[in-house]
Write an enzyme that holds these catalytic residues in place. Sequence first.
Site, short mmCIF file in Angstrom:
data_model
loop_
_atom_site.label_atom_id
_atom_site.label_comp_id
_atom_site.label_asym_id
_atom_site.label_seq_id
_atom_site.Cartn_x
_atom_site.Cartn_y
_atom_site.Cartn_z
N HIS A 46 0.82 -1.22 0.00
CA HIS A 46 0.00 0.00 0.00
C HIS A 46 0.85 1.27 0.00
CE1 HIS A 46 -3.78 -2.08 0.43
NE2 HIS A 46 -3.42 -2.66 1.55
N ASP B 236 -2.81 -10.38 -2.76
CA ASP B 236 -3.38 -9.94 -1.48
C ASP B 236 -4.87 -9.58 -1.69
OD1 ASP B 236 -2.27 -8.69 1.36
OD2 ASP B 236 -4.00 -7.59 0.61
N HIS C 166 -6.37 -7.05 -0.71
CA HIS C 166 -6.51 -5.61 -0.98
C HIS C 166 -5.71 -5.21 -2.22
CE1 HIS C 166 -7.03 -6.13 3.45
NE2 HIS C 166 -8.07 -5.35 3.21
N ASP D 92 -4.91 -12.79 3.09
CA ASP D 92 -6.16 -12.29 3.68
C ASP D 92 -7.37 -12.56 2.78
OD1 ASP D 92 -4.88 -10.48 2.01
OD2 ASP D 92 -5.01 -8.79 3.41
ZN LIG Z 1 -4.38 -7.09 2.47
#
Ligand SMILES: [Zn+2]
Length: 344
Positions: free
Chosen positions: A162, A197, A199, A286
Amino acid sequence: MKTFYSPDHLRHAPREEFTAGHATPAVEVPERAERVRARIIERKLGPVLPPRAFDDAPLLRVHNGAFIRFLDRAHADWTTRYGTRAGDAAVPSVWPARGLRTMRDGDIESRLGSYTFDTATPILKGTWQAARSAANVVLSAAEAVKSGEASAFALTRPPGHHASADLYGGYCYLNNVAIAAQWLADQGARPAILDVDYHHGNGTQAIFYDSSEVLFVSIHADPAYAYPHFLGFADERGAGAGEGANLNLPLARKTAWDGYADALHTAITRVRDFGPDVVLISLGLDTYERDPICRLKLTTGDYKRMGTMLKTLGKPTLFVFEGGYNLEALAENTTNVLEAFEDR
Ligand SMILES: [Zn+2]
């Protein structure tokens, strides 16, 4: 497969984060990496090795110098400003939103607001040392792959995908996978990054958005309902020289293996078409069905299927640890991907 790991990650041990409008117990905790390391040893996946020290030059290829200096000094400046009354965690409370000025050399409050995009990513006394060591970990693993290893695992913590050139957030401070990809490109390699991931890897996308040197492909929960909300849509395809070298594959809520495998097949096909000589996997776990903060439906067995599919690329591969917050299943899910990739 060689794993690279540094105990310096233990210095970054958040107790709480600020999400959904209030303080909640932190999920990005040291036990994550410790459990994975223990399981790698139990399953005899290969040696767990310390990193060597790299200077700042590879970091500065993807991050802004003032941003690096800010991260290094932020906690000390916060403590000077507030002493201990604000607790151990430096967290912003105001942002330079539309119409306000960006004050990157101002007060610690304005610098925190200028350099992050959320409140979930505290800066503690040991955060910089942990993040800086994670960069050594990923670079050491990249060096192993560059030197002829078929694969390597960078057990990086805190995670990185991120973080962009000058923004931290989403539990990430330095973008580990981007630092390694740029370092490999600078050695003459042609890297492709595949981010699995839950996200979207908004930081990695932003760093390479204008570049045709590095392909970025991401499979993730649709930002229409999931963090980071402001990036990761299917119409983001790269810009300038990088036009077409960015592929986002957002998934609907509750997608299970069948839907996931379709997206992974599309991603693998795009990576193969790019013709990379090294592949970097942003390995977030995740997507697991019982992850406490996420909403996809992969099972522990599905991570073996993922490893087997990634192996079909047939390229030197660097796995870089990202998210995954179910402490009971995280180590099994991680090592399932790595073992299946090794075809053991
Ligand atoms: Zn994540």
